[in-house]
Design an enzyme around this catalytic site. Structure first.
Site, PDB file in Angstrom:
ATOM      1  N   HIS A  14       0.837  -1.198   0.000  1.00 35.87           N
ATOM      2  CA  HIS A  14       0.000   0.000   0.000  1.00 35.87           C
ATOM      3  C   HIS A  14       0.876   1.254   0.000  1.00 35.87           C
ATOM      4  CE1 HIS A  14      -3.077   2.660   2.277  1.00 35.87           C
ATOM      5  NE2 HIS A  14      -3.535   2.495   1.047  1.00 35.87           N
ATOM      6  N   ASP A  43      -1.093   6.296  -5.324  1.00 34.89           N
ATOM      7  CA  ASP A  43      -2.176   7.260  -5.533  1.00 34.89           C
ATOM      8  C   ASP A  43      -1.682   8.337  -6.504  1.00 34.89           C
ATOM      9  OD1 ASP A  43      -4.029   6.261  -3.389  1.00 34.89           O
ATOM     10  OD2 ASP A  43      -2.303   6.779  -2.135  1.00 34.89           O
ATOM     11  N   HIS A  56      -1.378  11.298  -1.976  1.00 36.00           N
ATOM     12  CA  HIS A  56      -2.669  10.790  -1.521  1.00 36.00           C
ATOM     13  C   HIS A  56      -3.688  11.910  -1.326  1.00 36.00           C
ATOM     14  CE1 HIS A  56      -5.690   9.387   1.385  1.00 36.00           C
ATOM     15  NE2 HIS A  56      -5.504   8.194   0.858  1.00 36.00           N
ATOM     16  N   GLU A 116      -4.020   3.802  -8.301  1.00 38.11           N
ATOM     17  CA  GLU A 116      -5.285   4.390  -7.861  1.00 38.11           C
ATOM     18  C   GLU A 116      -5.389   5.807  -8.411  1.00 38.11           C
ATOM     19  OE1 GLU A 116      -6.282   4.618  -3.631  1.00 38.11           O
ATOM     20  OE2 GLU A 116      -7.926   5.979  -4.152  1.00 38.11           O
TER      21      GLU A 116
HETATM   22  O1  G3P Z   1      -6.328   1.588  -3.313  1.00 32.90           O
HETATM   23  C1  G3P Z   1      -6.593   1.095  -2.056  1.00 32.90           C
HETATM   24  C2  G3P Z   1      -6.461   2.134  -0.971  1.00 32.90           C
HETATM   25  O2  G3P Z   1      -5.295   2.873  -1.167  1.00 32.90           O
HETATM   26  C3  G3P Z   1      -7.636   3.050  -0.939  1.00 32.90           C
HETATM   27  O3  G3P Z   1      -7.636   3.946   0.123  1.00 32.90           O
HETATM   28  O4  G3P Z   1      -7.288   6.176   1.083  1.00 32.90           O
HETATM   29  O5  G3P Z   1      -5.469   4.502   1.206  1.00 32.90           O
HETATM   30  O6  G3P Z   1      -6.046   5.587  -0.945  1.00 32.90           O
HETATM   31  P1  G3P Z   1      -6.565   5.091   0.357  1.00 32.90           P
HETATM   32 MG    MG Z   2      -4.777   4.528  -2.354  1.00 28.56          MG
END
Ligand code: G3P
Ligand code: MG
Length: 248
Positions: A14, A43, A56, A116
């Site tokens: 992540h 992101d 992000h 993402e």
């Molecule tokens: O893509 C999965 C996850 O990253 C979604 O939530 O807020 O961590 O970008 P966030």
């Molecule tokens: Mg994400």
């Protein structure tokens, strides 16, 4: 199941390496690689002048030494920010990477991407189209294309219209909305990408029965991840890249 094969590993880091390095930087992705990870979620959003970059939040405040909104800053301004020192002195001077830089690193190091699409508020369609087109162009020769995902249905529709052949996953927050299946189908997604806390074995089965793979975020507990895999979850996105070993 869908006729498109699921080519992504059972574990995906992540934001590069979770919380072990400054999120959404090349240092983070390198750290994940050093622990054996060969897939990462990132992101991606746009600068004021349309450069796609990793961040992000809508603002740079939390993860850099700057302040203000990404969407109001040119790439020239963003490129001089320090996106590492907030995490620790060892990362001081780490820049915000462009999406293009990250794709180059990942190709050179055999790292798969889950991109993402994280649009700044109000730039959903523009960001979806731009990220999809850049992915299509820069990953034309990649045997496994980045998986594009987003919470924004508008971004995913724009991505589909710009580069229909790229695989897409629809992200949802917790709780999962009742119309998740219709929304996945509306963007021709190959996967549901859900908060792991919202998943049940029945939801995983419903997704599979409807031709969708299942990814989930952000599970940092090995026992929980084992349960999710036992239910048939295809990929688990995790911060805990030092605890949950990379699995193909
Ligand atoms: O893509 C999965 C996850 O990253 C979604 O939530 O807020 O961590 O970008 P966030
Ligand atoms: Mg994400």
């Amino acid at each position: 199941m869908t006729s498109t094969p699921w080519l992504y590993p059972k574990t995906i880091a992540h934001r590069g390496a979770g919380k072990l390095a400054p999120e959404n930087t090349l240092a983070a992705i390198r750290h994940g690689v050093s622990l054996g990870y060969r897939a990462t979620e990132i992101d991606v959003k746009l600068s004021a002048d349309g450069v796609s970059l990793l961040m992000h939040d809508d603002s740079v405040n939390r993860t850099s030494n700057g302040s203000g909104f990404v969407a109001n800053k040119s790439w020239r301004e963003l490129a001089t920010l320090d996106a590492g020192a907030w995490h620790g002195a060892a990362f001081a001077g780490e820049p915000i990477p462009t999406y293009c830089n990250v794709i180059a690193y990942c190709h050179a190091n055999d790292v798969l991407l889950n991109t993402e699409i994280k649009p700044s508020t109000g730039r959903e369609r523009e960001t979806g189209a731009a990220v999809a087109l850049e992915t299509q162009l820069l990953c034309a020769d990649a045997p496994i294309k980045p998986l594009l995902s987003s919470f924004s249905t508008d971004s995913l529709i724009a991505a589909r219209d710009a580069a229909p052949e790229l695989p897409r996953a629809h992200l949802f927050k917790n709780p999962l909305p009742e119309n998740w299946l219709e929304r996945c189908k509306a963007v021709d997604a190959i996967a549901l990408d859900a908060n792991w806390l919202t998943l049940t074995e029945r939801i995983v089965k419903t997704a599979h029965d409807n031709g969708l793979y299942v990814a989930c975020y952000t599970c940092n507990d090995l026992a929980a991840a084992e349960k999710l895999w036992a239910w048939g979850v295809d990929s688990v996105i995790t911060d805990a890249v030092d605890v949950i070993a990379f699995r193909r």
